[in-house]
Write a protein that holds these residues in place. Sequence first.
Motif, PDB file in Angstrom:
ATOM      1  N   MET A 167       2.081  -4.671   2.537  1.00 33.98           N
ATOM      2  CA  MET A 167       3.331  -4.964   1.841  1.00 33.98           C
ATOM      3  C   MET A 167       3.161  -4.893   0.316  1.00 33.98           C
ATOM      4  SD  MET A 167       5.829  -8.243   2.403  1.00 33.98           S
ATOM      5  CE  MET A 167       4.537  -9.408   2.089  1.00 33.98           C
ATOM      6  N   LEU A 168       2.031  -5.335  -0.194  1.00 34.28           N
ATOM      7  CA  LEU A 168       1.808  -5.366  -1.641  1.00 34.28           C
ATOM      8  C   LEU A 168       1.097  -4.120  -2.164  1.00 34.28           C
ATOM      9  CD1 LEU A 168       0.784  -9.110  -2.045  1.00 34.28           C
ATOM     10  CD2 LEU A 168       3.002  -8.058  -2.475  1.00 34.28           C
ATOM     11  N   TRP A 169       0.810  -3.165  -1.298  1.00 36.46           N
ATOM     12  CA  TRP A 169       0.046  -1.977  -1.677  1.00 36.46           C
ATOM     13  C   TRP A 169       0.646  -1.233  -2.866  1.00 36.46           C
ATOM     14  CZ3 TRP A 169      -4.452   0.091  -1.543  1.00 36.46           C
ATOM     15  CH2 TRP A 169      -4.611   1.447  -1.786  1.00 36.46           C
ATOM     16  N   ASN A 170       1.940  -1.035  -2.901  1.00 38.92           N
ATOM     17  CA  ASN A 170       2.565  -0.279  -3.983  1.00 38.92           C
ATOM     18  C   ASN A 170       2.590  -1.018  -5.307  1.00 38.92           C
ATOM     19  OD1 ASN A 170       3.120   2.080  -2.558  1.00 38.92           O
ATOM     20  ND2 ASN A 170       4.950   1.182  -1.655  1.00 38.92           N
ATOM     21  N   PHE A 171       2.270  -2.301  -5.300  1.00 43.09           N
ATOM     22  CA  PHE A 171       2.252  -3.076  -6.539  1.00 43.09           C
ATOM     23  C   PHE A 171       0.854  -3.160  -7.148  1.00 43.09           C
ATOM     24  CE2 PHE A 171       5.852  -4.692  -4.098  1.00 43.09           C
ATOM     25  CZ  PHE A 171       6.866  -4.495  -5.013  1.00 43.09           C
ATOM     26  N   VAL A 172      -0.142  -2.640  -6.456  1.00 40.78           N
ATOM     27  CA  VAL A 172      -1.527  -2.689  -6.937  1.00 40.78           C
ATOM     28  C   VAL A 172      -1.700  -1.660  -8.042  1.00 40.78           C
ATOM     29  CG1 VAL A 172      -3.935  -2.335  -6.288  1.00 40.78           C
ATOM     30  CG2 VAL A 172      -2.390  -3.487  -4.711  1.00 40.78           C
ATOM     31  N   THR A 173      -2.249  -2.086  -9.179  1.00 43.21           N
ATOM     32  CA  THR A 173      -2.439  -1.168 -10.300  1.00 43.21           C
ATOM     33  C   THR A 173      -3.778  -0.442 -10.227  1.00 43.21           C
ATOM     34  OG1 THR A 173      -3.300  -2.970 -11.650  1.00 43.21           O
ATOM     35  CG2 THR A 173      -0.948  -2.451 -11.849  1.00 43.21           C
TER      36      THR A 173
ATOM     37  N   GLN B 152      -5.774   0.780  -7.340  1.00 41.99           N
ATOM     38  CA  GLN B 152      -5.927   0.984  -5.905  1.00 41.99           C
ATOM     39  C   GLN B 152      -7.346   1.408  -5.546  1.00 41.99           C
ATOM     40  OE1 GLN B 152      -2.726   3.657  -4.911  1.00 41.99           O
ATOM     41  NE2 GLN B 152      -1.284   1.968  -4.664  1.00 41.99           N
ATOM     42  N   GLY B 153      -8.044   2.047  -6.464  1.00 37.18           N
ATOM     43  CA  GLY B 153      -9.434   2.428  -6.212  1.00 37.18           C
ATOM     44  C   GLY B 153     -10.323   1.217  -5.995  1.00 37.18           C
ATOM     45  N   LEU B 154     -10.147   0.197  -6.814  1.00 41.07           N
ATOM     46  CA  LEU B 154     -10.922  -1.030  -6.644  1.00 41.07           C
ATOM     47  C   LEU B 154     -10.486  -1.781  -5.397  1.00 41.07           C
ATOM     48  CD1 LEU B 154     -12.985  -3.072  -7.758  1.00 41.07           C
ATOM     49  CD2 LEU B 154     -11.092  -4.153  -8.970  1.00 41.07           C
ATOM     50  N   CYS B 155      -9.203  -1.750  -5.122  1.00 45.13           N
ATOM     51  CA  CYS B 155      -8.668  -2.453  -3.957  1.00 45.13           C
ATOM     52  C   CYS B 155      -9.192  -1.848  -2.655  1.00 45.13           C
ATOM     53  CB  CYS B 155      -7.148  -2.403  -4.003  1.00 45.13           C
ATOM     54  SG  CYS B 155      -6.357  -3.567  -2.922  1.00 45.13           S
TER      55      CYS B 155
ATOM     56  N   VAL C 130     -12.992  -5.355  -1.712  1.00 44.51           N
ATOM     57  CA  VAL C 130     -11.733  -5.910  -1.191  1.00 44.51           C
ATOM     58  C   VAL C 130     -11.521  -5.453   0.249  1.00 44.51           C
ATOM     59  CG1 VAL C 130      -9.258  -6.174  -1.524  1.00 44.51           C
ATOM     60  CG2 VAL C 130     -10.742  -5.988  -3.514  1.00 44.51           C
ATOM     61  N   LEU C 131     -10.985  -4.261   0.445  1.00 45.06           N
ATOM     62  CA  LEU C 131     -10.607  -3.811   1.781  1.00 45.06           C
ATOM     63  C   LEU C 131     -11.796  -3.709   2.726  1.00 45.06           C
ATOM     64  CD1 LEU C 131      -8.548  -2.794   3.814  1.00 45.06           C
ATOM     65  CD2 LEU C 131      -8.830  -0.513   2.857  1.00 45.06           C
ATOM     66  N   TYR C 132     -12.911  -3.183   2.269  1.00 46.28           N
ATOM     67  CA  TYR C 132     -14.060  -2.984   3.149  1.00 46.28           C
ATOM     68  C   TYR C 132     -15.063  -4.130   3.070  1.00 46.28           C
ATOM     69  CZ  TYR C 132     -11.946   1.547   3.600  1.00 46.28           C
ATOM     70  OH  TYR C 132     -11.056   2.556   3.847  1.00 46.28           O
ATOM     71  N   ASP C 133     -14.622  -5.284   2.645  1.00 44.65           N
ATOM     72  CA  ASP C 133     -15.450  -6.496   2.652  1.00 44.65           C
ATOM     73  C   ASP C 133     -15.249  -7.188   3.995  1.00 44.65           C
ATOM     74  OD1 ASP C 133     -16.775  -8.861   2.277  1.00 44.65           O
ATOM     75  OD2 ASP C 133     -15.656  -9.461   0.495  1.00 44.65           O
ATOM     76  N   ARG C 134     -16.290  -7.242   4.803  1.00 43.73           N
ATOM     77  CA  ARG C 134     -16.182  -7.797   6.157  1.00 43.73           C
ATOM     78  C   ARG C 134     -15.919  -9.301   6.176  1.00 43.73           C
ATOM     79  NH1 ARG C 134     -17.391  -5.496  10.716  1.00 43.73           N
ATOM     80  NH2 ARG C 134     -17.666  -3.270  10.709  1.00 43.73           N
TER      81      ARG C 134
ATOM     82  N   MET D  50      -9.203   5.677   1.016  1.00 43.71           N
ATOM     83  CA  MET D  50     -10.574   6.179   0.953  1.00 43.71           C
ATOM     84  C   MET D  50     -11.274   5.616  -0.268  1.00 43.71           C
ATOM     85  SD  MET D  50     -11.945  10.012   0.647  1.00 43.71           S
ATOM     86  CE  MET D  50     -13.666  10.306   0.414  1.00 43.71           C
ATOM     87  N   ASP D  51     -12.479   5.129  -0.074  1.00 44.55           N
ATOM     88  CA  ASP D  51     -13.283   4.606  -1.172  1.00 44.55           C
ATOM     89  C   ASP D  51     -14.043   5.765  -1.801  1.00 44.55           C
ATOM     90  OD1 ASP D  51     -14.762   3.144  -2.928  1.00 44.55           O
ATOM     91  OD2 ASP D  51     -15.847   1.985  -1.427  1.00 44.55           O
ATOM     92  N   ALA D  52     -13.414   6.427  -2.757  1.00 44.74           N
ATOM     93  CA  ALA D  52     -13.998   7.627  -3.359  1.00 44.74           C
ATOM     94  C   ALA D  52     -15.217   7.309  -4.222  1.00 44.74           C
ATOM     95  CB  ALA D  52     -12.954   8.356  -4.190  1.00 44.74           C
ATOM     96  N   TYR D  53     -15.250   6.136  -4.826  1.00 38.60           N
ATOM     97  CA  TYR D  53     -16.377   5.771  -5.680  1.00 38.60           C
ATOM     98  C   TYR D  53     -17.652   5.573  -4.885  1.00 38.60           C
ATOM     99  CZ  TYR D  53     -12.772   4.818  -9.162  1.00 38.60           C
ATOM    100  OH  TYR D  53     -11.715   4.924 -10.016  1.00 38.60           O
ATOM    101  N   PHE D  54     -17.534   4.976  -3.708  1.00 38.01           N
ATOM    102  CA  PHE D  54     -18.705   4.647  -2.904  1.00 38.01           C
ATOM    103  C   PHE D  54     -18.651   5.334  -1.541  1.00 38.01           C
ATOM    104  CE2 PHE D  54     -17.974   0.957  -5.678  1.00 38.01           C
ATOM    105  CZ  PHE D  54     -19.167   0.965  -6.378  1.00 38.01           C
ATOM    106  N   CYS D  55     -18.194   6.581  -1.487  1.00 36.64           N
ATOM    107  CA  CYS D  55     -18.042   7.248  -0.186  1.00 36.64           C
ATOM    108  C   CYS D  55     -19.386   7.523   0.477  1.00 36.64           C
ATOM    109  CB  CYS D  55     -17.223   8.516  -0.317  1.00 36.64           C
ATOM    110  SG  CYS D  55     -17.966   9.792  -1.329  1.00 36.64           S
ATOM    111  N   CYS D  56     -20.485   7.435  -0.260  1.00 36.71           N
ATOM    112  CA  CYS D  56     -21.799   7.660   0.340  1.00 36.71           C
ATOM    113  C   CYS D  56     -22.489   6.355   0.726  1.00 36.71           C
ATOM    114  CB  CYS D  56     -22.681   8.430  -0.629  1.00 36.71           C
ATOM    115  SG  CYS D  56     -22.951   7.556  -2.177  1.00 36.71           S
TER     116      CYS D  56
END
Length: 125
Positions: A25-31, A33-36, A41-45, A66-72
């Motif tokens: 719901m709040l996705w479009n308000f995130v400034t 999104q790469g960090l999110c 955030v998202l991939y924190d278990r 997609m986590d482009a910064y840490f895709c590896c």
Amino acid sequence: KDEEEGEDGLLVPEDYTGREELFVMLWNFVTDQGLCCSRYVLYDRTLFSRQEMDNIRFRLGKLNVMDAYFCCDDTSHVPRSPVATQCPGCVGCVACLGNNRFQCDLTAHEGFLLARFLTQLGVAE
């Protein structure tokens, strides 16, 4: 997916959680999104379960989360894996993480763009 009627009369799939709904719901308000969409955030278990990550990824799309910064990195960008259903209560084994193997359906625009991004990244590195 099975659905049940919520308090407000709207149909909500049973396996969607409040955290997941709030994230979408709040996705479009995130400034930022790469960090999110990173391991912070998202991939924190500790914040989201694997099912919640998969649901968010399905609802927002592969390219958006997609986590482009840490895709590896093995701790980030958890792809869907059929093995994960055989590993209940997993905390991140290599079989469930998929060792960052990406599935790209080249007949879909999203899959094509993901494959193109990964190819360009490989060439640049």
